[in-house]
Design an enzyme around this catalytic site. Structure first.
Site, mmCIF file in Angstrom:
data_model
loop_
_atom_site.group_PDB
_atom_site.id
_atom_site.type_symbol
_atom_site.label_atom_id
_atom_site.label_comp_id
_atom_site.label_asym_id
_atom_site.label_seq_id
_atom_site.Cartn_x
_atom_site.Cartn_y
_atom_site.Cartn_z
ATOM 1 N N ASP A 26 10.766 1.684 0.718
ATOM 2 C CA ASP A 26 12.234 0.795 1.399
ATOM 3 C C ASP A 26 13.584 1.171 0.703
ATOM 4 O OD1 ASP A 26 9.895 -0.363 2.175
ATOM 5 O OD2 ASP A 26 10.335 -2.434 1.436
ATOM 6 N N LYS A 45 7.663 -1.947 8.399
ATOM 7 C CA LYS A 45 6.795 -3.195 8.069
ATOM 8 C C LYS A 45 7.743 -4.558 7.961
ATOM 9 C CE LYS A 45 7.053 -2.254 2.988
ATOM 10 N NZ LYS A 45 7.965 -3.397 2.651
ATOM 11 N N CYS A 97 8.481 -5.872 -3.494
ATOM 12 C CA CYS A 97 7.503 -4.961 -2.517
ATOM 13 C C CYS A 97 6.973 -3.984 -3.526
ATOM 14 C CB CYS A 97 8.384 -4.266 -1.429
ATOM 15 S SG CYS A 97 9.028 -5.228 -0.422
#
Length: 207
Positions: free
Chosen positions: A18, A84, A118
């Site tokens: 990310d 996602k 994450c």
């Protein structure tokens, strides 16, 4: 004498979590995380290590930072670059990419954001699947810097290996006689100053 072989084998995979443009102003020392990731991505090209990346809600939070060059014509090709909504990267697209790489357990090298969300959930899922996980301390961060050492301490307790980018690169090689050593040595020298700066900025805490 037998030809030298790499210490970390062809099952090594780089996991980029990310690193999106919209997070640049929010994440503690974000440019340092990007710099470490750039170094690892260059190493991936020298050592032929596959790369898997994700974005979090790309439509709202934007594309991966352009300086990483992921999937660019002259950049680094990924085995998977999935979007996602889940916090963990262990989504169906990533699972499919792992299966395409082979059925064996892999040595996963994780960088990205956020350390306590994450990165943590991705690492826990990879460990649950039986993979060996290296979390790169100078390659992860969070909005709040104080979250980082707490997250890394937890992940170490869960079985992840907490290490640095330079240590990881030399552990991957294992032997100065491998054919790629000259290129890798040049890469380490290229990033010598930024590596020191990144360690100072991102790893000033003690685990």
């Amino acid at each position: 004498m037998a030809a030298p072989t790499r210490r970390l084998g062809m099952a090594t995979t780089y996991i980029i979590c990310d690193l999106q443009e919209k997070f640049r102003s929010a994440i503690h020392e974000f440019p340092k995380v990007v710099s470490t990731t750039q170094k690892l991505l260059k190493a991936s090209q020298i050592l032929d290590i596959p790369v898997i990346a994700t974005t979090q809600l790309r439509g709202k939070l934007g594309e991966t930072c352009p300086e990483l060059g992921l999937d660019a014509p002259d950049g680094v090709a990924t085995k998977c670059h999935a979007d996602k909504s889940a916090f963990s990267m262990w989504v169906p697209e990533v699972q499919k990419a792992f299966k395409a790489l082979g059925d064996g357990k892999r040595e996963c090298v994780v960088v990205g954001i956020e350390s306590h969300i994450c990165v943590t959930q991705t690492t826990l899922d990879l460990l649950k699947e039986g993979h060996k996980v290296y979390v790169i301390a100078d390659g992860v961060s969070s909005c709040n810097a104080q979250e980082v050492p707490i997250a890394l301490a937890r992940l170490r307790a869960e079985g992840a290996i907490i290490t640095t980018s330079e240590s990881l690169l030399y552990e991957t090689m294992g032997d100065a006689a491998i054919g790629e050593f000259k290129q890798m040595s040049g890469l380490v020298k290229e990033y010598s100053k930024s590596t020191k700066d990144n360690l100072t900025s991102l790893c000033s805490w003690k685990l």
